[in-house]
Design a protein around this motif. Sequence first.
Motif, PDB file in Angstrom:
ATOM      1  N   ALA A   1       9.628  54.180 -22.313  1.00 22.75           N
ATOM      2  CA  ALA A   1      10.288  53.266 -23.241  1.00 22.75           C
ATOM      3  C   ALA A   1      10.259  51.831 -22.726  1.00 22.75           C
ATOM      4  N   LEU A   2      10.508  51.652 -21.434  1.00 22.68           N
ATOM      5  CA  LEU A   2      10.486  50.305 -20.858  1.00 22.68           C
ATOM      6  C   LEU A   2       9.107  49.670 -20.993  1.00 22.68           C
ATOM      7  N   LEU A   3       8.062  50.461 -20.791  1.00 24.09           N
ATOM      8  CA  LEU A   3       6.708  49.918 -20.871  1.00 24.09           C
ATOM      9  C   LEU A   3       6.370  49.469 -22.292  1.00 24.09           C
ATOM     10  N   TYR A   4       7.013  50.055 -23.266  1.00 27.97           N
ATOM     11  CA  TYR A   4       6.799  49.644 -24.660  1.00 27.97           C
ATOM     12  C   TYR A   4       7.573  48.365 -24.978  1.00 27.97           C
ATOM     13  N   HIS A   5       8.851  48.357 -24.659  1.00 27.28           N
ATOM     14  CA  HIS A   5       9.705  47.229 -25.028  1.00 27.28           C
ATOM     15  C   HIS A   5       9.540  46.035 -24.092  1.00 27.28           C
ATOM     16  N   TYR A   6       9.121  46.297 -22.852  1.00 28.34           N
ATOM     17  CA  TYR A   6       8.941  45.240 -21.855  1.00 28.34           C
ATOM     18  C   TYR A   6       7.585  45.427 -21.176  1.00 28.34           C
ATOM     19  N   PRO A   7       6.502  45.127 -21.880  1.00 29.47           N
ATOM     20  CA  PRO A   7       5.167  45.394 -21.323  1.00 29.47           C
ATOM     21  C   PRO A   7       4.902  44.678 -20.006  1.00 29.47           C
ATOM     22  N   GLN A   8       5.594  43.573 -19.758  1.00 30.00           N
ATOM     23  CA  GLN A   8       5.391  42.864 -18.506  1.00 30.00           C
ATOM     24  C   GLN A   8       5.898  43.672 -17.311  1.00 30.00           C
ATOM     25  N   GLN A   9       6.728  44.699 -17.561  1.00 30.39           N
ATOM     26  CA  GLN A   9       7.236  45.537 -16.481  1.00 30.39           C
ATOM     27  C   GLN A   9       6.146  46.418 -15.876  1.00 30.39           C
TER      28      GLN A   9
END
Length: 400
Positions: free
Chosen positions: A195-203
């Motif tokens: 989920a984080l990789l979708y909403h915060y691709p810079q992560q």
Amino acid sequence: MTTKLSPNQSLDTGLSTQKLSTQDEYYLGTEDELLNDDDLYDDHDDLNNESLDTENLSFDDDGFDDAQDDDIPELSIALPDVIDMTHTVVDNESGLRIDKVASLVFTDFSRAQLQGWIADGSLLCNGSAQKSKYRVKPADVLHLSTTLQQHSQDLPENIDIDVVYEDDAVLVINKPVGMVVHPGAGNQTGTLVNALLYHYPQQHHLPRAGLVHRIDKDTSGLLLIGKTKPAQMALMEQLKDKAVYRHYQCVVAGDQASLMRHRRIDAPIGRHRNQRTKMTVMTAGREAVTHLLTVTPLNDNYCLLDIALETGRTHQIRVHLSHITYPIVGDRVYGGRRQLRAGLTEQQRQAIGQFSRQALHAYALGFVHPTTGEDIEVTTPIPEDMQKLIAVLSDGYDVE
């Protein structure tokens, strides 16, 4: 809810008021595990399989036993495949371990990765292989030459996440029950990392998408995430130094008077010799200390606890409460039949029997902001399923 506190301020949970301070002797640890790329991995457990109900094998839930950072699946790093980097040691780095200096200057990689490259000769000092404990000297030349290996294929997924605090450096998520934090055996998709990789691709360029720690699939509550590598590392150091605190609330089978006799539970925890997915109190285990800050009776035989940890062993809260014979309601692994006490109405008995997860919630998180230096505290209410359980146990109790 997010607040900025001075050391003397208090948090009113609606159930009890507790002093919350990074200096308070009670706020010393975290139930979940620290994602630390430092020597903390001496305290790690099997982090690569949350499906085994490893309660958050925090990245340093100090709940780890002997597993190293390599046991934690890394995210793919958006860097060139071929790495060729050089650094000349300066005076203020003299005397530091080579792996420490490497982690300071080759900041795109975790310390565990760098230790592996030191061990296999990919990271040389003055053209020669050294051990990670080698102390560097001024003008030593570190040369890293390797091909970056992609450790996983963690993919972005459009999964809703509950953001309770966010700025340019820090993110705090309220994880729901049933969500695995981090991909592992049996849980490659549907995780918080996806989920984080979708909403915060810079992560994607950060180790484990910036996670600093984690909690178990069936424990709800707050998770701390760094949005930049310096922020992530600074928060990890705070967790290591016990400057981050987390509070938990849980519903347990036990009366107030008995629980008050266990305000400090000091019992070492290790991996069960026969059931390897479980932890247990054992003489040969690691030191584990749990503090019961408040004990709020719901009826004669059930209470709501506010808990803080002095250490953070795997499953620590669950194991310690089970050990003193007052298990968390809904804990199928450590609770058993002891969850059912005398005097329950049929409605209460059904509510306990049908509660499908351990009634444990990480409701408060405090840390020092990695860039502003402010004391930040974030809180989140007890989830609805626990609220309903508390309401049922507080009403209609049969007094013999």
